[in-house]
Design a protein around this motif. Structure first.
Motif, PDB file in Angstrom:
ATOM      1  N   LYS A 156       0.823  -1.201   0.000  1.00  0.00           N
ATOM      2  CA  LYS A 156       0.000   0.000   0.000  1.00  0.00           C
ATOM      3  C   LYS A 156       0.859   1.253   0.000  1.00  0.00           C
ATOM      4  N   VAL A 157       1.966   1.237   0.728  1.00  0.00           N
ATOM      5  CA  VAL A 157       2.875   2.385   0.747  1.00  0.00           C
ATOM      6  C   VAL A 157       3.481   2.605  -0.631  1.00  0.00           C
ATOM      7  N   VAL A 158       3.872   1.514  -1.287  1.00  0.00           N
ATOM      8  CA  VAL A 158       4.454   1.622  -2.630  1.00  0.00           C
ATOM      9  C   VAL A 158       3.443   2.210  -3.603  1.00  0.00           C
ATOM     10  N   ILE A 159       2.195   1.739  -3.524  1.00  0.00           N
ATOM     11  CA  ILE A 159       1.146   2.268  -4.415  1.00  0.00           C
ATOM     12  C   ILE A 159       0.946   3.764  -4.161  1.00  0.00           C
ATOM     13  N   GLY A 160       0.895   4.154  -2.873  1.00  0.00           N
ATOM     14  CA  GLY A 160       0.725   5.563  -2.544  1.00  0.00           C
ATOM     15  C   GLY A 160       1.865   6.418  -3.071  1.00  0.00           C
ATOM     16  N   LEU A 161       3.096   5.915  -2.967  1.00  0.00           N
ATOM     17  CA  LEU A 161       4.247   6.658  -3.474  1.00  0.00           C
ATOM     18  C   LEU A 161       4.156   6.837  -4.989  1.00  0.00           C
ATOM     19  N   TYR A 162       3.766   5.778  -5.673  1.00  0.00           N
ATOM     20  CA  TYR A 162       3.699   5.870  -7.133  1.00  0.00           C
ATOM     21  C   TYR A 162       2.572   6.797  -7.575  1.00  0.00           C
ATOM     22  N   HIS A 163       1.452   6.752  -6.881  1.00  0.00           N
ATOM     23  CA  HIS A 163       0.324   7.602  -7.268  1.00  0.00           C
ATOM     24  C   HIS A 163       0.591   9.081  -7.013  1.00  0.00           C
ATOM     25  N   LYS A 164       1.587   9.383  -6.223  1.00  0.00           N
ATOM     26  CA  LYS A 164       1.940  10.785  -6.015  1.00  0.00           C
ATOM     27  C   LYS A 164       2.617  11.392  -7.235  1.00  0.00           C
ATOM     28  N   ARG A 165       2.789  10.580  -8.283  1.00  0.00           N
ATOM     29  CA  ARG A 165       3.315  11.139  -9.537  1.00  0.00           C
ATOM     30  C   ARG A 165       2.389  12.212 -10.091  1.00  0.00           C
ATOM     31  N   GLY A 166       1.142  12.230  -9.630  1.00  0.00           N
ATOM     32  CA  GLY A 166       0.234  13.281 -10.061  1.00  0.00           C
ATOM     33  C   GLY A 166       0.769  14.660  -9.748  1.00  0.00           C
ATOM     34  N   LYS A 167       1.501  14.788  -8.638  1.00  0.00           N
ATOM     35  CA  LYS A 167       2.125  16.067  -8.311  1.00  0.00           C
ATOM     36  C   LYS A 167       3.214  16.414  -9.308  1.00  0.00           C
ATOM     37  N   ASP A 168       3.868  15.380  -9.853  1.00  0.00           N
ATOM     38  CA  ASP A 168       4.882  15.639 -10.878  1.00  0.00           C
ATOM     39  C   ASP A 168       4.241  16.235 -12.126  1.00  0.00           C
TER      40      ASP A 168
END
Length: 271
Positions: A156-168
Motif C-alpha cells: 500500500k505504501v508503494v502504491i501511494g508513493l507511485y500515485h503521487k506522480r500526479g504532483k509531478d
C-alpha cells in the motif's frame, strides 16, 4: 527532467526523435545528483527515484541497485506480466483506496532474462472511480516495479508513493504555464538555450513564490495578481517612487511583501 519537491534540479534538452530514456543520460543525471546529496547533505541518507513507464529498463534498475538508490517505476503491461498478475489474483487480492478511486492489487516478484536483480511487482486493477464501480472487462490495469524492502514498505505504501506522480504532472503544468510548451525557434541550439533559461526563470519564480508570497498558485495567476496591475513611476525629491492604487496595496499586502524582499538571505556561490 528531474524534479524535487516541485523544483527542477536537472534536465536534458533533446531533439524530438530521442526517447526520454535514450542513451545513458538518465544514469548520468542520477549519479551526479546522488553524489551531490551524499557529499553536501548526508552520505547515509535514503534516496528514492520515482519514474513513469518511460524509464522502465532493467539496466536502470541495475544501476540504481549498485548505486544504493531506491526506485518506484511504472512497468509495461506485456503478456507475461499480465499472466503472472492473473495467476496471483486467483490466490486472493488486497485492496487500496484513495478519495477518488479504489483498486484491487496483488504482489509478486519478477526478474527478466537479462536483468541482474529481482524486483518487487505490484499489479493493480482499478475497481471504482468517483463512486462508480467498474465492470470486470473495463477495469484499468497498471503495474509498478520497485526495490523498496517489503519489511519496511508495504504494498500500500508503494502504491501511494507511485500515485503521487500526479504532483509531478502538476509540476510540468506549472512550467508550461510559466513559459511555453512549444519552442519558439527553428534551430536546435536556440531552443536549447531558451529551454534552460526558461527552467532557470521558473526556479527563481518558484523560490520567490514560496519564500515571499506563500500562496499556492500557478504562474499565470500570480502574474495577473502581481505583475498585471496599474502602477506609476514618478520622480520626486531625487527619489524614484513606484505608486500603486490603494486597493492593490491593501489586497496584495505590499508593505509586508516589501519587508520580506529586503530580508532575503544572501546567495552563496561556494557550493
Amino acid at each position: 527532467m528531474v524534479s524535487w519537491n516541485g523544483l527542477p534540479v536537472d534536465a536534458i534538452f533533446r531533439g524530438g526523435s530521442r526517447h526520454c530514456n535514450y542513451g545513458d543520460t538518465v544514469k548520468s543525471m542520477i549519479h551526479g545528483l546522488v553524489r551531490l546529496i551524499r557529499k553536501y547533505y548526508d552520505p547515509r541518507v535514503s534516496i528514492l527515484v520515482r519514474m513513469d513507464a518511460g524509464f522502465f529498463d532493467g539496466s536502470n534498475f541495475e544501476f540504481f541497485e549498485e548505486l544504493g538508490v531506491y526506485y518506484v517505476c511504472g512497468g509495461r503491461l506485456d503478456e507475461r506480466v499480465i499472466r503472472l498478475g492473473e495467476t496471483e489474483k486467483e490466490r486472493g487480492v488486497k485492496f487500496y483506496s484513495s478519495p477518488r478511486a479504489s483498486w484491487e492489487w496483488v504482489e509478486f516478484r519478477d526478474r527478466r532474462r537479462n536483468w541482474a536483480y529481482e524486483s518487487r511487482v505490484i499489479f493493480l486493477w482499478k475497481v471504482s472511480e468517483d463512486g462508480q464501480l467498474k465492470l470486470e472487462f473495463a477495469r484499468e490495469r497498471s503495474v509498478i516495479y520497485t526495490n523498496l524492502p517489503e519489511d519496511k514498505f508495504s504494498g500500500k505504501v508503494v502504491i501511494g508513493l507511485y500515485h503521487k506522480r500526479g504532483k509531478d504532472e502538476l509540476f510540468n503544468r506549472a512550467i508550461k504555464d510559466f513559459g511555453t510548451e512549444r519552442m519558439p525557434f527553428k534551430r536546435f541550439e536556440s531552443n536549447w538555450a531558451f529551454f534552460y533559461f526558461m527552467l532557470l526563470g521558473f526556479f527563481l519564480w518558484e523560490c520567490f513564490r514560496r519564500d515571499v508570497i506563500g500562496a499556492k498558485r500557478y504562474p499565470s495567476v500570480l502574474r495577473r495578481l502581481f505583475i498585471d496591475i496599474p502602477v506609476r513611476i514618478v520622480s520626486k525629491g531625487r527619489r524614484i517612487i513606484l505608486k500603486v492604487p490603494f486597493w492593490v496595496y491593501k489586497r496584495l499586502n505590499l508593505e509586508a511583501l516589501w519587508k520580506k524582499v529586503q530580508r532575503s538571505p544572501p546567495v552563496s556561490l561556494n557550493a
